[in-house]
Scaffold this motif. Structure first.
Motif, PDB file in Angstrom:
ATOM      1  N   GLY A   1       0.795  -1.217   0.000  1.00  6.83           N
ATOM      2  CA  GLY A   1       0.000   0.000   0.000  1.00  6.83           C
ATOM      3  C   GLY A   1       0.825   1.264   0.000  1.00  6.83           C
ATOM      4  O   GLY A   1       0.277   2.362   0.096  1.00  6.83           O
ATOM      5  N   GLY A   2       2.167   1.121  -0.089  1.00  7.24           N
ATOM      6  CA  GLY A   2       3.036   2.286  -0.136  1.00  7.24           C
ATOM      7  C   GLY A   2       3.705   2.579   1.198  1.00  7.24           C
ATOM      8  O   GLY A   2       3.189   2.257   2.268  1.00  7.24           O
ATOM      9  N   GLY A   3       4.896   3.160   1.115  1.00  2.41           N
ATOM     10  CA  GLY A   3       5.607   3.575   2.309  1.00  2.41           C
ATOM     11  C   GLY A   3       6.371   2.470   3.008  1.00  2.41           C
ATOM     12  O   GLY A   3       6.878   2.682   4.115  1.00  2.41           O
ATOM     13  N   ASN A   4       6.475   1.283   2.394  1.00  2.00           N
ATOM     14  CA  ASN A   4       7.190   0.160   3.004  1.00  2.00           C
ATOM     15  C   ASN A   4       8.671   0.215   2.638  1.00  2.00           C
ATOM     16  O   ASN A   4       9.029   0.632   1.532  1.00  2.00           O
ATOM     17  CB  ASN A   4       6.601  -1.170   2.528  1.00  2.00           C
ATOM     18  CG  ASN A   4       5.136  -1.297   2.871  1.00  2.00           C
ATOM     19  OD1 ASN A   4       4.751  -1.203   4.032  1.00  2.00           O
ATOM     20  ND2 ASN A   4       4.292  -1.487   1.855  1.00  2.00           N
ATOM     21  N   SER A   5       9.527  -0.242   3.542  1.00  2.00           N
ATOM     22  CA  SER A   5      10.953  -0.265   3.227  1.00  2.00           C
ATOM     23  C   SER A   5      11.672  -1.275   4.100  1.00  2.00           C
ATOM     24  O   SER A   5      11.249  -1.571   5.219  1.00  2.00           O
ATOM     25  CB  SER A   5      11.583   1.127   3.433  1.00  2.00           C
ATOM     26  OG  SER A   5      11.544   1.489   4.802  1.00  2.00           O
ATOM     27  N   GLY A   6      12.758  -1.834   3.535  1.00  2.00           N
ATOM     28  CA  GLY A   6      13.652  -2.689   4.294  1.00  2.00           C
ATOM     29  C   GLY A   6      13.295  -4.155   4.319  1.00  2.00           C
ATOM     30  O   GLY A   6      13.956  -4.941   4.995  1.00  2.00           O
ATOM     31  N   TRP A   7      12.246  -4.569   3.528  1.00  2.00           N
ATOM     32  CA  TRP A   7      11.855  -5.989   3.601  1.00  2.00           C
ATOM     33  C   TRP A   7      11.262  -6.471   2.275  1.00  2.00           C
ATOM     34  O   TRP A   7      10.280  -7.178   2.235  1.00  2.00           O
ATOM     35  CB  TRP A   7      10.887  -6.206   4.764  1.00  2.00           C
ATOM     36  CG  TRP A   7       9.622  -5.364   4.757  1.00  2.00           C
ATOM     37  CD1 TRP A   7       9.513  -4.046   5.057  1.00  2.00           C
ATOM     38  CD2 TRP A   7       8.303  -5.814   4.424  1.00  2.00           C
ATOM     39  NE1 TRP A   7       8.209  -3.623   4.944  1.00  2.00           N
ATOM     40  CE2 TRP A   7       7.445  -4.698   4.566  1.00  2.00           C
ATOM     41  CE3 TRP A   7       7.750  -7.029   4.032  1.00  2.00           C
ATOM     42  CZ2 TRP A   7       6.063  -4.773   4.319  1.00  2.00           C
ATOM     43  CZ3 TRP A   7       6.381  -7.111   3.805  1.00  2.00           C
ATOM     44  CH2 TRP A   7       5.555  -5.981   3.941  1.00  2.00           C
ATOM     45  N   ASN A   8      11.919  -6.135   1.181  1.00  2.00           N
ATOM     46  CA  ASN A   8      11.367  -6.480  -0.124  1.00  2.00           C
ATOM     47  C   ASN A   8      11.874  -7.798  -0.685  1.00  2.00           C
ATOM     48  O   ASN A   8      11.571  -8.145  -1.827  1.00  2.00           O
ATOM     49  CB  ASN A   8      11.624  -5.357  -1.138  1.00  2.00           C
ATOM     50  CG  ASN A   8      13.108  -5.099  -1.352  1.00  2.00           C
ATOM     51  OD1 ASN A   8      13.942  -5.730  -0.695  1.00  2.00           O
ATOM     52  ND2 ASN A   8      13.425  -4.174  -2.234  1.00  2.00           N
ATOM     53  N   SER A   9      12.628  -8.577   0.086  1.00  2.00           N
ATOM     54  CA  SER A   9      13.107  -9.868  -0.402  1.00  2.00           C
ATOM     55  C   SER A   9      12.184 -10.991   0.056  1.00  2.00           C
ATOM     56  O   SER A   9      11.423 -10.843   1.017  1.00  2.00           O
ATOM     57  CB  SER A   9      14.524 -10.138   0.094  1.00  2.00           C
ATOM     58  OG  SER A   9      14.548 -10.169   1.516  1.00  2.00           O
ATOM     59  N   THR A  10      12.260 -12.137  -0.643  1.00  4.58           N
ATOM     60  CA  THR A  10      11.406 -13.287  -0.325  1.00  4.58           C
ATOM     61  C   THR A  10      12.261 -14.523  -0.115  1.00  4.58           C
ATOM     62  O   THR A  10      13.185 -14.792  -0.891  1.00  4.58           O
ATOM     63  CB  THR A  10      10.407 -13.550  -1.476  1.00  4.58           C
ATOM     64  OG1 THR A  10       9.600 -12.379  -1.650  1.00  4.58           O
ATOM     65  CG2 THR A  10       9.512 -14.738  -1.154  1.00  4.58           C
ATOM     66  N   TRP A  11      11.949 -15.266   0.922  1.00  7.67           N
ATOM     67  CA  TRP A  11      12.622 -16.545   1.179  1.00  7.67           C
ATOM     68  C   TRP A  11      12.220 -17.515   0.077  1.00  7.67           C
ATOM     69  O   TRP A  11      11.043 -17.751  -0.157  1.00  7.67           O
ATOM     70  CB  TRP A  11      12.230 -17.086   2.548  1.00  7.67           C
ATOM     71  CG  TRP A  11      12.927 -18.342   2.940  1.00  7.67           C
ATOM     72  CD1 TRP A  11      12.413 -19.603   2.942  1.00  7.67           C
ATOM     73  CD2 TRP A  11      14.278 -18.469   3.395  1.00  7.67           C
ATOM     74  NE1 TRP A  11      13.352 -20.512   3.360  1.00  7.67           N
ATOM     75  CE2 TRP A  11      14.508 -19.838   3.657  1.00  7.67           C
ATOM     76  CE3 TRP A  11      15.310 -17.561   3.608  1.00  7.67           C
ATOM     77  CZ2 TRP A  11      15.731 -20.307   4.122  1.00  7.67           C
ATOM     78  CZ3 TRP A  11      16.522 -18.037   4.073  1.00  7.67           C
ATOM     79  CH2 TRP A  11      16.723 -19.396   4.318  1.00  7.67           C
ATOM     80  N   SER A  12      13.200 -18.099  -0.592  1.00 10.23           N
ATOM     81  CA  SER A  12      12.920 -18.821  -1.834  1.00 10.23           C
ATOM     82  C   SER A  12      12.675 -20.309  -1.660  1.00 10.23           C
ATOM     83  O   SER A  12      12.128 -20.949  -2.563  1.00 10.23           O
ATOM     84  CB  SER A  12      14.086 -18.622  -2.813  1.00 10.23           C
ATOM     85  OG  SER A  12      15.300 -19.126  -2.256  1.00 10.23           O
ATOM     86  N   ASP A  13      13.046 -20.894  -0.538  1.00  7.16           N
ATOM     87  CA  ASP A  13      12.989 -22.353  -0.385  1.00  7.16           C
ATOM     88  C   ASP A  13      11.930 -22.739   0.640  1.00  7.16           C
ATOM     89  O   ASP A  13      12.170 -22.723   1.849  1.00  7.16           O
ATOM     90  CB  ASP A  13      14.364 -22.875   0.045  1.00  7.16           C
ATOM     91  CG  ASP A  13      14.393 -24.394   0.146  1.00  7.16           C
ATOM     92  OD1 ASP A  13      13.382 -25.042  -0.194  1.00  7.16           O
ATOM     93  OD2 ASP A  13      15.438 -24.929   0.571  1.00  7.16           O
ATOM     94  N   CYS A  14      10.742 -23.097   0.158  1.00  6.83           N
ATOM     95  CA  CYS A  14       9.650 -23.440   1.064  1.00  6.83           C
ATOM     96  C   CYS A  14       9.806 -24.828   1.675  1.00  6.83           C
ATOM     97  O   CYS A  14       8.963 -25.246   2.467  1.00  6.83           O
ATOM     98  CB  CYS A  14       8.311 -23.350   0.343  1.00  6.83           C
ATOM     99  SG  CYS A  14       7.707 -21.653   0.194  1.00  6.83           S
ATOM    100  N   SER A  15      10.862 -25.535   1.343  1.00  2.22           N
ATOM    101  CA  SER A  15      11.085 -26.843   1.977  1.00  2.22           C
ATOM    102  C   SER A  15      11.793 -26.697   3.315  1.00  2.22           C
ATOM    103  O   SER A  15      11.881 -27.656   4.078  1.00  2.22           O
ATOM    104  CB  SER A  15      11.906 -27.753   1.059  1.00  2.22           C
ATOM    105  OG  SER A  15      13.227 -27.248   0.897  1.00  2.22           O
TER     106      SER A  15
END
Length: 723
Positions: A555-569
């Protein structure tokens, strides 16, 4: 309420993450908010920040350790003759000490003011500690600490020194609360004193009937409880249209484990300014060992109370509309501090201090009827040692505002907003659930049923989809050992968590991820800033596989956490980002540990709790024995450090063992063949084992076939390192 989670593994399916411009209109700037937490008359000082001759323990957030249940996850251990000395932060004449002693032991702390020994001592005991609840899945022995209070008999000033010295037992000191206790209040005009009806202020005689007679005589007025101690042997009932008032909780003390027990009341009951201290040493859920069990009726209040050593402070059923519970202290309950159990409208619970509760500190549970338009506001909750700090189980138009919650343990989050019903008929979340202005410090925990973490703030569609509007605003989350926000269907049935907005949050130093999404649903995030993220911004892996995605809208104004954990195992471990913020981290500490057998209280968890004084011991006379540690993810382990307790009583011994590894916990290979390893006090009772280059494992197993010092396998610490 305790958290009844199914024992299960967490196979997961990768799901889409949408972090795009949202379609919702941005909210107006948030108004200024009151400071989080209760207004309290004392100032707390942590033992680890004091001086002295004891040993600091912690930090640790592993279930079942002294450090993990301590305030700040740290404390100071005193052997007899050792002391901890506090610098007094404010003028005071009274102090409360949070402490722990070994199970089955009692003793005392000598007290010194500016080096001068007082005649008074602080009694310490394990009587009210070491609680077991085997009927609760995932529970272990917990509730290690207790609180003792003392009127010093003199005034001390800011900057003075107050020391506590262990005399005849080991004492772990956690925190000290210093305050200026007011003198006893005077009897109100026209009130009925319990002593006029035969109550014994020495605490020797049974004052139950005197209290009943005074309540009957004062209907519509005030029952006065003068300074003294009063013993009640059974509960009061039929309490309505009356005020029960003491001279202040430092002066008027009622000794009973069951104060009021009644299913209904016409209301207008006001209870204030005295202490109720029980003798509850074990949790028995079928027993009404509570300060209030049932109903006070509409338009009632509880204020200025000291409540301690009970099962529950207030277990509220029946009608309690417009009840106000404020400015009380809840200490050392074996279960909840307060549970609003349906049938209540307009209840306000505010400015209370709760320490060392054995279950949810504050809970609303909408059984039989919904809790409606009720709130928990400006409360301070610290060290709930089994479940959540604040839990909302169903209800309509509920608010959780401006609370300060710290140091949750085992089965809980700082705040849980949940459709977990426990029993029927249950009334799920409805209307708008407002979660605003709360501060969460070191909250969230490793759930032992899942071997999987719980976030600092959890939204849980446990038994049904969440249809209410969940509005989470102006939140501060600091030092969560795992995630900041968790969205989950805790039963494993994949119910949706919808209609969630998180607006305005500051996340600092979260151990793994900012958002832990594990069920279908959707949430919009605005103005959420994060620093010091341990692994990745988002873990988005709904369970069960194929149950649907969780959509995160930016929704806007977010910062510092735009990465995603790639291994759901695999679940990310604290600090598992790139680069690792702590390359010297012990990978085994706090991880799930199992064994082929254990002796008495010497459980596998003691080998990974970060405390070399505790230890795992296998079943005796039953070699071979094995200890297994799940590191949580495949790691290139290069070195193991194995320890036995360093005390001189542990003489040298040789254990024959091999090291095995596995990627999945089922197929095992030998990493280091069986060999004799000598643990010698001269070398700190420590053995280091280098693993071959190329070793990669998630599950570590130590197979022990002999021990020259004892007919069992023994380790006080199993440590694993990358270098």
């Amino acid at each position: 309420m305790h958290t009844r989670r199914s024992v299960r593994s967490m196979p997961v399916l990768a799901a889409a993450v949408v972090m795009a411009a949202g379609t919702l209109v941005a909210l107006a700037p948030a108004p200024a908010h009151a400071a989080a937490g209760a207004t309290v008359p004392f100032t707390s000082v942590e033992a680890e920040s004091a001086s002295g001759t004891g040993t600091r323990i912690g930090p640790d957030h592993t279930q079942g350790t002294l450090a993990s249940e301590a305030s700040g996850r740290r404390a100071v251990r005193l052997s007899p003759g050792q002391r901890v000395e506090f610098t007094v932060p404010r003028a005071a004449n009274a102090v409360t000490v949070a402490y722990s002693v070994p199970d089955g032991q009692s003793g005392s702390l000598d007290v010194y003011v500016n080096g001068r020994k007082l005649a008074k001592t602080v009694p310490v005991t394990s009587k009210y500690s070491y609680v077991d609840t085997p009927w609760i899945p995932g529970a272990r022995t917990h509730h290690f600490y207790d609180n003792a209070r003392l009127l010093l008999g003199e005034n001390v000033q800011a900057g003075d020194k107050v020391a506590f010295q262990a005399t005849n037992v080991q004492v772990t000191v956690d925190v000290a609360d210093f305050e200026q206790a007011a003198g006893p209040a005077s009897q109100p005009a026209g009130s009925v004193s319990v002593t006029s009806r035969g109550a014994d202020p020495s605490g020797q005689g049974d004052s139950t009937q005197a209290f009943r007679d005074a309540i009957a005589a004062a209907r519509g007025g005030v029952v006065w409880i003068p300074p003294g101690e009063y013993r009640l042997t059974s509960s009061l009932n039929g309490v309505q249209d009356v005020t029960l008032r003491g001279a202040g909780h430092w002066h008027s003390v009622v000794r009973t484990s069951r104060f009021i027990d009644q299913s209904s009341s016409s209301g207008n009951v006001h209870i204030r300014d005295f202490a109720v201290i029980g003798e509850v040493t074990e949790r028995v859920d079928s027993s009404p060992d509570n300060f209030v069990n049932g109903s006070l009726g509409p338009n009632s209040s509880v204020s200025g109370m000291w409540l301690q050593h009970l099962k529950v402070g207030l277990w509220l059923t029946g009608t309690n509309d417009n009840l106000v519970v404020e400015n009380n202290r809840f200490l050392d309950m074996t279960a909840d501090g307060l549970n609003l159990n349906g049938h209540a409208r307009g209840v306000r619970v505010r400015h209370n201090f709760l320490r060392n509760q054995g279950d949810d500190a504050l809970a609303m549970w909408s059984l039989n009827a919904p809790d409606v338009d009720s709130s928990f506001e400006n409360n301070t909750v610290t060290q709930p040692n089994l479940a959540n700090g604040i839990a909302i189980y169903g209800g309509t138009d509920i608010a959780v505002r401006n609370n300060l919650i710290s140091d949750t343990n085992a089965l809980g989050s700082g705040i849980a907003i949940s459709n977990q019903k426990f029993l029927d008929p249950f009334h799920p979340l409805a209307g708008t659930i407002t979660v605003d202005g709360n501060t969460l410090v070191r909250t969230g925990a490793m759930n032992p049923n899942w071997n999987h973490p719980m976030g600092a703030l959890r939204v849980d569609s446990y038994d049904s989809a969440i249809e209410a509007q969940i509005r989470i605003t102006n939140t501060t989350i600091t030092d969560s050992p795992y995630s900041a926000f968790e969205f989950v269907s805790g039963s494993g049935r994949g119910y949706a968590a919808r209609n969630v907005t998180v607006d305005g949050a500051t996340v600092r130093d979260t151990g793994t991820v900012v958002v832990q999404a594990e069920t279908q649903g959707a949430a919009t995030f605005r103005n959420v800033t994060a620093t010091g993220v341990g692994a990745a911004g988002v873990y988005n892996c709904p369970y069960p596989s194929g149950s649907g995605t969780f959509t995160l809208t930016d929704g806007g104004g977010n910062s510092g956490w735009n990465s995603t954990w790639s291994d759901c195992s695999t679940w990310p471990q604290p600090g598992q980002g790139n680069p690792d913020p702590d390359p010297g981290r012990n990978l085994a500490r706090g991880r799930p540990a199992t064994a082929t057998g254990s002796q008495d209280v010497y459980s596998p968890a003691k080998a990974v709790d970060g405390d070399a004084n505790t230890y795992w011991e296998s079943a005796n006379h039953a070699f071979p024995q094995a200890l297994t540690v799940d590191l949580g993810a495949r790691e290139a382990v290069r070195r193991l450090v194995l320890k036995l307790p360093p005390q001189s009583a542990w003489q040298a011994r040789t254990q024959t063992l091999s090291v095995q590894g596995s990627a999945d916990g089922s197929a095992w290979s030998t990493v280091v063949a069986a060999k004799d390893y000598r643990f010698d006090p001269a070398g700190g009772n420590t053995v280091t084992i280098a693993l071959p280059d190329g070793t990669s494992l998630r599950h570590l197993r130590l197979q022990v076939t002999a021990n020259t010092g004892w007919p069992a396998a023994q380790f006080s610490e199993v440590e694993a390192y990358l270098s």
